[in-house]
Design a protein around this motif. Structure first.
Motif, PDB file in Angstrom:
ATOM      1  N   VAL A  70       0.946  -1.110  -0.039  1.00  0.00           N
ATOM      2  CA  VAL A  70       0.187   0.020  -0.107  1.00  0.00           C
ATOM      3  C   VAL A  70       0.783   0.992  -0.132  1.00  0.00           C
ATOM      4  CG1 VAL A  70      -1.915   1.185   1.238  1.00  0.00           C
ATOM      5  CG2 VAL A  70      -1.711  -1.082   1.433  1.00  0.00           C
ATOM      6  N   TYR A  71       0.898   1.927  -1.175  1.00  0.00           N
ATOM      7  CA  TYR A  71       1.839   3.141  -1.332  1.00  0.00           C
ATOM      8  C   TYR A  71       1.625   4.336  -0.438  1.00  0.00           C
ATOM      9  CZ  TYR A  71       3.639   0.682  -5.393  1.00  0.00           C
ATOM     10  OH  TYR A  71       4.222  -0.543  -6.053  1.00  0.00           O
ATOM     11  N   GLU A  72       0.225   4.289  -0.240  1.00  0.00           N
ATOM     12  CA  GLU A  72      -0.105   5.558   0.758  1.00  0.00           C
ATOM     13  C   GLU A  72       0.251   5.422   2.108  1.00  0.00           C
ATOM     14  OE1 GLU A  72      -2.514   5.515  -3.166  1.00  0.00           O
ATOM     15  OE2 GLU A  72      -1.975   3.933  -1.649  1.00  0.00           O
ATOM     16  N   THR A  73       0.239   4.288   2.519  1.00  0.00           N
ATOM     17  CA  THR A  73       0.614   4.088   3.920  1.00  0.00           C
ATOM     18  C   THR A  73       1.888   3.401   4.182  1.00  0.00           C
ATOM     19  OG1 THR A  73      -0.561   1.981   4.307  1.00  0.00           O
ATOM     20  CG2 THR A  73      -1.701   3.767   4.606  1.00  0.00           C
ATOM     21  N   GLN A  74       2.544   3.157   3.185  1.00  0.00           N
ATOM     22  CA  GLN A  74       3.870   2.494   3.023  1.00  0.00           C
ATOM     23  C   GLN A  74       3.849   1.134   3.824  1.00  0.00           C
ATOM     24  OE1 GLN A  74       6.765   5.452   3.997  1.00  0.00           O
ATOM     25  NE2 GLN A  74       6.209   6.694   2.201  1.00  0.00           N
ATOM     26  N   GLU A  75       3.020   0.389   3.613  1.00  0.00           N
ATOM     27  CA  GLU A  75       2.643  -1.015   4.325  1.00  0.00           C
ATOM     28  C   GLU A  75       2.323  -2.087   3.433  1.00  0.00           C
ATOM     29  OE1 GLU A  75      -0.427  -1.465   7.261  1.00  0.00           O
ATOM     30  OE2 GLU A  75      -1.752  -0.106   6.009  1.00  0.00           O
ATOM     31  N   THR A  76       2.861  -3.288   3.941  1.00  0.00           N
ATOM     32  CA  THR A  76       2.870  -4.365   3.099  1.00  0.00           C
ATOM     33  C   THR A  76       1.915  -5.200   3.861  1.00  0.00           C
ATOM     34  OG1 THR A  76       5.150  -4.428   2.275  1.00  0.00           O
ATOM     35  CG2 THR A  76       3.834  -6.414   2.438  1.00  0.00           C
ATOM     36  N   ILE A  77       0.566  -5.603   2.961  1.00  0.00           N
ATOM     37  CA  ILE A  77      -0.475  -6.428   3.741  1.00  0.00           C
ATOM     38  C   ILE A  77      -0.073  -7.921   3.213  1.00  0.00           C
ATOM     39  CG2 ILE A  77      -2.863  -6.747   3.574  1.00  0.00           C
ATOM     40  CD1 ILE A  77      -1.877  -4.276   4.760  1.00  0.00           C
TER      41      ILE A  77
END
Length: 280
Positions: free
Chosen positions: A139-146
């Protein structure tokens, strides 16, 4: 974990093997077959049979792959910033989770249905290769990997409206649901109409399969249409003699609107009936 079928869904041995092979291989199960052969219902019954929650993603011609992951509502965030809303400081308030995200974050294993994937753009399947293979996305907007907590059982259906890319097919376990033969169809009818008069079923099945054999038919009647037709025959108390005393290859069956779904096929059956009367 083995799928053995359910009381409400008649499966063949080959279909059960396909479901269980996909589960054991941890690959998406790609199901093809004529419309009305129970492809979507399979996911529902796998969910029930294994006691798992079902997440359904029904694909349309306008559906994009990223919608299955998430959507970022930049317009709402801009509007809220202009109005001085405190929600604007947390970008997560403007991210809508998609069906894959929902399946990935579930603490328990789920069944994920991607229904009628061939309706979307030709690039749609390729755009999901990484996510379905690795079971994660960024998720580029939150810079997290789901990442998937528990790998979902993925069932993908297709009506063969367009060819699917080879790279996508390589990652799936494939099964084609053959149209049921008379014996299998009789079991399906019995599930829907327990204790139905067998003589009526016999005559109705003869008519149904004869209509399917008519050359040039644009849309052959499917399993679901046979069920609808039988329901009408029972509701209107149509005697089996009406079905028996007809030319099995030409005459239009009673309440044909449940079986035949376009005017070309109606005209075709009418022409065959007319020609048969002339010959008689």
């Amino acid at each position: 974990m083995q799928f053995e079928g359910t009381e409400k869904y008649v499966t063949t041995g080959e279909l059960r093997l396909a479901v269980n092979a996909a589960i054991n291989l941890q690959r998406p199960l790609l199901i093809k077959g004529e419309p009305g052969t129970g492809k979507t219902m399979l996911a529902e019954e796998v969910s029930e049979g294994l006691g798992l929650r079902l997440i359904q993603w029904h694909i349309k011609s306008t559906t994009k792959a990223h919608q299955g992951l998430y959507e970022y509502d930049a317009v709402s965030r801009l509007r809220d910033s202009q109005l001085g809303d405190d929600r604007v400081h947390d970008i997560k308030n403007y991210i809508k989770k998609g069906k894959l995200w929902e399946a990935f974050e579930s603490e328990d294993q789920v069944v994920l249905l991607i229904d009628e994937i061939d309706k979307a753009d030709i690039e749609f399947p390729n755009d999901l290769l990484q996510e379905l293979d690795k079971m994660e996305f960024y998720v580029y907007e939150t810079q997290e990997t789901i990442k998937a907590v528990k790998r979902p059982i993925v069932i993908i259906t297709s009506n063969n409206e367009k060819e699917l890319p080879d790279a996508f097919l390589r990652r799936c376990f494939f099964h084609y649901i053959d149209f049921p033969d008379k014996a299998t169809m009789q079991r399906i009818v019995e599930v829907h109409f327990p204790g139905i008069k067998q003589s009526l079923v016999k005559e109705a099945m003869e008519v149904f399969f004869d209509v399917r054999k008519v050359p040039g038919l644009k849309k052959k009647p499917s399993t679901s249409e046979l069920i609808d037709w039988l329901k009408l025959l029972l509701a209107d108390e149509i005697p089996e003699d009406v079905l028996r005393n007809r030319d099995s290859k030409s005459a239009i069956p009673p309440l044909y609107g449940a079986l035949v779904k376009n005017e070309q096929d109606v005209h075709l059956l009418e022409r065959l009936a007319f020609m048969n009367r002339r010959e008689s």
